[in-house]
Design an enzyme around this catalytic site. Structure first.
Site, PDB file in Angstrom:
ATOM      1  N   GLY A  69       0.808  -1.213   0.000  1.00  0.00           N
ATOM      2  CA  GLY A  69       0.000   0.000   0.000  1.00  0.00           C
ATOM      3  C   GLY A  69       0.836   1.255   0.000  1.00  0.00           C
ATOM      4  O   GLY A  69       0.541   2.216  -0.720  1.00  0.00           O
ATOM      5  N   GLU A  70       1.894   1.252   0.789  1.00  0.00           N
ATOM      6  CA  GLU A  70       2.759   2.430   0.869  1.00  0.00           C
ATOM      7  C   GLU A  70       3.580   2.616  -0.404  1.00  0.00           C
ATOM      8  O   GLU A  70       3.818   3.749  -0.841  1.00  0.00           O
ATOM      9  CB  GLU A  70       3.682   2.305   2.082  1.00  0.00           C
ATOM     10  CG  GLU A  70       2.976   2.367   3.426  1.00  0.00           C
ATOM     11  CD  GLU A  70       2.289   1.066   3.811  1.00  0.00           C
ATOM     12  OE1 GLU A  70       1.430   1.100   4.714  1.00  0.00           O
ATOM     13  OE2 GLU A  70       2.591   0.014   3.199  1.00  0.00           O
ATOM     14  N   VAL A  71       4.003   1.506  -1.015  1.00  0.00           N
ATOM     15  CA  VAL A  71       4.727   1.610  -2.290  1.00  0.00           C
ATOM     16  C   VAL A  71       3.824   2.225  -3.350  1.00  0.00           C
ATOM     17  O   VAL A  71       4.241   3.104  -4.122  1.00  0.00           O
ATOM     18  CB  VAL A  71       5.227   0.219  -2.747  1.00  0.00           C
ATOM     19  CG1 VAL A  71       5.775   0.282  -4.175  1.00  0.00           C
ATOM     20  CG2 VAL A  71       6.311  -0.290  -1.803  1.00  0.00           C
TER      21      VAL A  71
END
Length: 444
Positions: A69-71
């Site tokens: 998700g953060e990527v």
């Protein structure tokens, strides 16, 4: 250095020393060997020697993300940084194996090197920092490691949190252990939060208001809005790729959690009475649950196919058990339901389906994305349902009313357009911090 940092450093050093004798045993296991050694710094110097040295005065920017998700959130920022600093050396790290896989897929053309994140043990973080010599460190959303952050602070390297957010459980934990978290957050040069509510929470923890700002959610800039007027051929191609009928309607349920799939299947079966051609794509948050979900469908008389089991298969009900593909599926849906919101998991980010120009539904539990969900709802791009029965009623109405779907889709798209420009605001801050970091590195 704060007392907690001293204690944490001593503890992490002790753990590092305990780990050393175990390395030969760990090296015997293929599953752990390569990644663990990479996270300890083995091979980092050799990896860096393969890179062309950056020209004099050109910055090195280290960007770090926890997982998938953060990527994904970082993608528009990384693209913006590359365009703004075309000669910069950009190093990207991810903590999880899945995060690294997605980064390799979507970020490789934009960065100079993809590396595993350092373990926050003993001298490891310091070794990474000395090797990379970043002019700026950017952390995406979360993955706070006290020793790592304090090592950056001790070397006066500007540190920026982007896309910061604080869920209700995290906020309660931060307040309860403020003596631990406040000094860690104070190591950041600047914390850029997604919403004003997130900023207010940070300030309430005792941080200087000048240290915290609200720059918005990077996912608003993740993709170009897919208008309803887009080429129908693109949607046809997508449906064919995923084994769906091109003429039949499709409902997508994204990032579902335990306790949600069974009621979703029940709603789907009820809808089939009026819409026998209706298709469903269900993407569990944890893809390792795919087999369990197929069994749940079988119990309800539904034949589910898994994307990883045969990409040439066709059928109306698909379990998407891969990482990083869900956002690309949204444009082919008539309606999207946001998982993690029917059961109390805090919900997931509704921006991606809204950016695809698709009506959005979510349940009563959108605490982790309350402001974004509220704005989408207020503008008419999303609707909230409080039960399984309400979800059935809303879906039945939307599938029967094309004009209502079109109106919601246009409102969702407008909401995304009005919130764009997040990357540009971040680049203004990054430019100032890079200049500060370059000045420090010149005088080291």
């Amino acid at each position: 250095m704060p007392l907690f940092s001293v204690l944490y450093t001593l503890l992490s050093t002790a753990l590092f020393l305990c780990l050393l004798p175990l390395l030969p045993l760990i090296a015997c296991r293929e599953k752990y060997r390569r990644r663990l050694f990479q996270r300890l710094g083995f091979g980092l110097a050799a990896r860096l020697r393969t890179l062309s040295p950056p020209p004099a005065g050109v910055p090195t920017i280290w960007i770090h993300a926890l997982s998938v998700g953060e990527v994904t959130s970082a993608l528009p920022l990384v693209r913006g940084v590359r365009e703004h600093f075309p000669q910069a050396r950009i190093i990207f790290s991810a903590t999880t194996r899945a995060g690294n896989q997605v980064a390799d897929k979507v970020l490789s053309p934009l960065v100079d090197a993809l590396i595993a994140a350092p373990l926050d043990l003993g001298p490891v973080a310091s070794f990474f920092i000395r090797s990379l010599r970043p002019d700026l460190f950017i952390l995406v959303e979360t993955d706070f490691w006290p020793h790592w952050l304090h090592c950056l602070a001790r070397r006066n390297i500007p540190t920026l949190l982007v896309n910061g957010r604080i869920s209700a459980p995290s906020f309660a934990r931060y307040r309860r252990f403020a003596w631990l978290f406040r000094p860690m957050f104070q190591t950041f040069t600047l914390l850029s939060m997604q919403t004003k509510a997130d900023t207010d929470k940070m300030v309430s923890l005792g941080l200087d208001p000048q240290q915290v700002t609200t720059l918005g959610n990077l996912k608003f800039d993740t993709s170009q809005l897919t208008e309803h007027q887009e080429s129908r051929g693109d949607t046809v191609w997508l449906k064919q790729r995923y084994g769906f009928s091109t003429a039949a309607p499709l409902w997508i349920c994204g990032s579902t959690h335990p306790g949600e799939e069974q009621p979703i299947f029940q709603v789907y079966r009820r809808l089939l009475a009026d819409l026998p051609q209706l298709q469903l794509l269900l993407a569990p948050r944890n893809i390792e649950r795919a087999k369990e979900i197929v069994a749940l469908g079988r119990e309800q008389g539904l034949a589910c196919r898994r994307w990883t089991s045969g990409k040439d298969a066709q059928g109306p009900l698909l379990i998407l058990d891969t990482i990083g593909e869900l956002a690309g599926c949204y444009p082919m849906a008539e309606v999207v339901f946001i998982g993690g919101s029917l059961a109390p998991f805090g919900g997931h980010n509704p921006i991606e389906p809204a950016a695809a120009g698709v009506p959005v539904l979510f349940g009563p539990h959108m605490e982790d994305f309350a402001e974004i969900a509220a704005e989408l709802h207020q503008r008419g791009g999303a609707r909230q349902v409080d039960s399984t029965d309400a979800l059935y009623v809303e879906l039945r109405h939307l599938f029967a009313d094309q004009a209502a779907r079109r109106q919601m889709a246009e409102a969702a798209g407008l909401c995304v357009r009005l919130n764009r420009g997040v990357v540009g605001r971040h680049l203004e801050v990054i430019s100032r911090l890079v200049a500060r970091g370059k000045h420090h590195n010149r005088h080291e």
